[in-house]
Design a protein around this motif. Structure first.
Motif, PDB file in Angstrom:
ATOM      1  N   ASP A 196       0.841  -1.205   0.000  1.00  5.30           N
ATOM      2  CA  ASP A 196       0.000   0.000   0.000  1.00  5.30           C
ATOM      3  C   ASP A 196       0.875   1.254   0.000  1.00  5.30           C
ATOM      4  O   ASP A 196       0.551   2.242  -0.668  1.00  5.30           O
ATOM      5  CB  ASP A 196      -0.913   0.007   1.227  1.00  5.30           C
ATOM      6  CG  ASP A 196      -2.117  -0.898   1.064  1.00  5.30           C
ATOM      7  OD1 ASP A 196      -2.490  -1.215  -0.087  1.00  5.30           O
ATOM      8  OD2 ASP A 196      -2.703  -1.294   2.092  1.00  5.30           O
ATOM      9  N   TYR A 197       1.961   1.218   0.754  1.00  8.11           N
ATOM     10  CA  TYR A 197       2.877   2.359   0.813  1.00  8.11           C
ATOM     11  C   TYR A 197       3.501   2.630  -0.559  1.00  8.11           C
ATOM     12  O   TYR A 197       3.562   3.786  -1.008  1.00  8.11           O
ATOM     13  CB  TYR A 197       3.968   2.088   1.844  1.00  8.11           C
ATOM     14  CG  TYR A 197       5.110   3.066   1.844  1.00  8.11           C
ATOM     15  CD1 TYR A 197       4.974   4.331   2.413  1.00  8.11           C
ATOM     16  CD2 TYR A 197       6.338   2.734   1.273  1.00  8.11           C
ATOM     17  CE1 TYR A 197       6.030   5.237   2.409  1.00  8.11           C
ATOM     18  CE2 TYR A 197       7.393   3.626   1.266  1.00  8.11           C
ATOM     19  CZ  TYR A 197       7.235   4.877   1.833  1.00  8.11           C
ATOM     20  OH  TYR A 197       8.281   5.767   1.822  1.00  8.11           O
ATOM     21  N   LEU A 198       3.949   1.596  -1.246  1.00  9.67           N
ATOM     22  CA  LEU A 198       4.551   1.777  -2.575  1.00  9.67           C
ATOM     23  C   LEU A 198       3.552   2.385  -3.548  1.00  9.67           C
ATOM     24  O   LEU A 198       3.908   3.252  -4.363  1.00  9.67           O
ATOM     25  CB  LEU A 198       5.059   0.440  -3.108  1.00  9.67           C
ATOM     26  CG  LEU A 198       6.236  -0.205  -2.344  1.00  9.67           C
ATOM     27  CD1 LEU A 198       6.547  -1.584  -2.928  1.00  9.67           C
ATOM     28  CD2 LEU A 198       7.470   0.683  -2.398  1.00  9.67           C
ATOM     29  N   TRP A 199       2.287   1.942  -3.470  1.00  9.26           N
ATOM     30  CA  TRP A 199       1.244   2.518  -4.323  1.00  9.26           C
ATOM     31  C   TRP A 199       0.955   3.964  -3.930  1.00  9.26           C
ATOM     32  O   TRP A 199       0.910   4.858  -4.791  1.00  9.26           O
ATOM     33  CB  TRP A 199      -0.044   1.695  -4.217  1.00  9.26           C
ATOM     34  CG  TRP A 199      -0.117   0.491  -5.102  1.00  9.26           C
ATOM     35  CD1 TRP A 199       0.529  -0.698  -4.908  1.00  9.26           C
ATOM     36  CD2 TRP A 199      -0.877   0.356  -6.304  1.00  9.26           C
ATOM     37  NE1 TRP A 199       0.200  -1.568  -5.914  1.00  9.26           N
ATOM     38  CE2 TRP A 199      -0.667  -0.965  -6.790  1.00  9.26           C
ATOM     39  CE3 TRP A 199      -1.740   1.194  -7.002  1.00  9.26           C
ATOM     40  CZ2 TRP A 199      -1.265  -1.435  -7.957  1.00  9.26           C
ATOM     41  CZ3 TRP A 199      -2.352   0.720  -8.163  1.00  9.26           C
ATOM     42  CH2 TRP A 199      -2.106  -0.571  -8.628  1.00  9.26           C
ATOM     43  N   ARG A 200       0.756   4.189  -2.625  1.00  9.67           N
ATOM     44  CA  ARG A 200       0.336   5.522  -2.151  1.00  9.67           C
ATOM     45  C   ARG A 200       1.384   6.591  -2.459  1.00  9.67           C
ATOM     46  O   ARG A 200       1.042   7.713  -2.849  1.00  9.67           O
ATOM     47  CB  ARG A 200       0.079   5.453  -0.648  1.00  9.67           C
ATOM     48  CG  ARG A 200      -0.427   6.763  -0.040  1.00  9.67           C
ATOM     49  CD  ARG A 200      -0.840   6.581   1.392  1.00  9.67           C
ATOM     50  NE  ARG A 200       0.293   6.272   2.272  1.00  9.67           N
ATOM     51  CZ  ARG A 200       0.531   5.088   2.795  1.00  9.67           C
ATOM     52  NH1 ARG A 200      -0.263   4.051   2.544  1.00  9.67           N
ATOM     53  NH2 ARG A 200       1.575   4.894   3.586  1.00  9.67           N
ATOM     54  N   MET A 201       2.649   6.249  -2.303  1.00 15.33           N
ATOM     55  CA  MET A 201       3.735   7.203  -2.520  1.00 15.33           C
ATOM     56  C   MET A 201       4.204   7.228  -3.974  1.00 15.33           C
ATOM     57  O   MET A 201       5.152   7.927  -4.306  1.00 15.33           O
ATOM     58  CB  MET A 201       4.901   6.875  -1.596  1.00 15.33           C
ATOM     59  CG  MET A 201       4.548   6.895  -0.109  1.00 15.33           C
ATOM     60  SD  MET A 201       3.804   8.456   0.434  1.00 15.33           S
ATOM     61  CE  MET A 201       5.194   9.577   0.232  1.00 15.33           C
ATOM     62  N   LYS A 202       3.541   6.447  -4.830  1.00 13.73           N
ATOM     63  CA  LYS A 202       3.848   6.399  -6.262  1.00 13.73           C
ATOM     64  C   LYS A 202       5.312   6.036  -6.511  1.00 13.73           C
ATOM     65  O   LYS A 202       5.988   6.613  -7.365  1.00 13.73           O
ATOM     66  CB  LYS A 202       3.495   7.741  -6.932  1.00 13.73           C
ATOM     67  CG  LYS A 202       2.019   8.096  -6.811  1.00 13.73           C
ATOM     68  CD  LYS A 202       1.685   9.411  -7.505  1.00 13.73           C
ATOM     69  CE  LYS A 202       0.201   9.728  -7.388  1.00 13.73           C
ATOM     70  NZ  LYS A 202      -0.163  10.999  -8.060  1.00 13.73           N
ATOM     71  N   LEU A 203       5.781   5.040  -5.763  1.00 11.21           N
ATOM     72  CA  LEU A 203       7.170   4.603  -5.873  1.00 11.21           C
ATOM     73  C   LEU A 203       7.350   3.463  -6.861  1.00 11.21           C
ATOM     74  O   LEU A 203       8.491   3.084  -7.158  1.00 11.21           O
ATOM     75  CB  LEU A 203       7.686   4.172  -4.491  1.00 11.21           C
ATOM     76  CG  LEU A 203       7.713   5.270  -3.429  1.00 11.21           C
ATOM     77  CD1 LEU A 203       8.133   4.693  -2.087  1.00 11.21           C
ATOM     78  CD2 LEU A 203       8.646   6.402  -3.848  1.00 11.21           C
ATOM     79  N   ALA A 204       6.239   2.921  -7.361  1.00 11.74           N
ATOM     80  CA  ALA A 204       6.319   1.784  -8.286  1.00 11.74           C
ATOM     81  C   ALA A 204       5.356   1.997  -9.443  1.00 11.74           C
ATOM     82  O   ALA A 204       4.549   1.126  -9.775  1.00 11.74           O
ATOM     83  CB  ALA A 204       6.008   0.482  -7.545  1.00 11.74           C
TER      84      ALA A 204
END
Length: 213
Positions: A196-204
């Protein structure tokens, strides 16, 4: 020029062992130490919950310690000195999957900005959905995220949470099981909260380079 201010020193952790389920000031100090070194967890709230255990496990992997997610005397002692993880990429935003250390690194312009616990291919044989035989290996090389699915997805070999596919059927995805050793069929598992963090922060995002080694 203004002087560079160093963050205030943290007090020593007054405990011999910190473990999941505990809640204390010592746990919060542990969480802040982990965050300062780049190990991802949801928040420093003094509660030793799942993401703290995952961050401790990631730190143990980086420090070459036994990987149990429990902050015992050796782990707490090792946290007193920063762990330096050197990425392979030098420019741009890259996700690196270090199979030897079982870590997912978020790298920006040659600097590791976040470290996430992961579990990659186990190296064990398995039966494919079509009845054939294969080996659970995470492919090495340079790839890019090409497609993604939001939420839980039932794949032929199990459930994937919000997968980000970087080559063929291989993805970085959330899972309910991220042990301290390689255990997947070939994907890079992270916790559901970390995904969820990777999605939310647009890191992936689609197109993000992924370097597996």
């Amino acid at each position: 020029m203004k002087p560079v201010l160093k963050p205030p020193a943290l007090p020593a952790v007054q405990a011999s062992t910190l473990r999941p389920g505990m809640r204390s000031q010592a746990v919060q100090t542990l969480q802040v130490r982990l965050l300062r070194q780049g190990f991802w967890l949801s928040k420093a709230d003094g509660s030793y919950a799942a993401t703290t255990s995952q961050a401790v496990m990631a730190f143990q992997k980086a420090a070459g310690l036994p990987r149990d997610g429990v902050a015992g005397p050796k782990t707490l002692a090792a946290l007193r000195k920063p762990i330096v993880i050197r990425p392979r990429s030098t420019t741009g935003h890259v996700l690196e999957i270090d199979k030897r250390r079982q870590l997912l690194l978020v790298v920006d312009h040659g600097k590791v900005t976040r470290i996430v616990n992961t579990s990659t291919g186990s190296g064990q044989p398995y039966t494919t959905a079509s009845g054939g035989r294969a080996v659970s290996v995470t492919p090495q090389g340079r790839f890019r995220i090409g497609r993604q699915i939001t939420g839980w997805h039932r794949a032929p070999l199990g459930m994937l949470y919000s997968p980000k596919f970087f080559t063929g059927g291989y993805a970085i995805h959330g899972s309910l099981s991220i042990p301290g050793y390689p255990a997947s069929h070939g994907c890079a598992r992270v916790s559901v909260a970390a995904m969820d963090y990777l999605w939310r922060m647009k890191l992936a995002q689609i197109g993000t380079p992924v370097w597996v080694y």
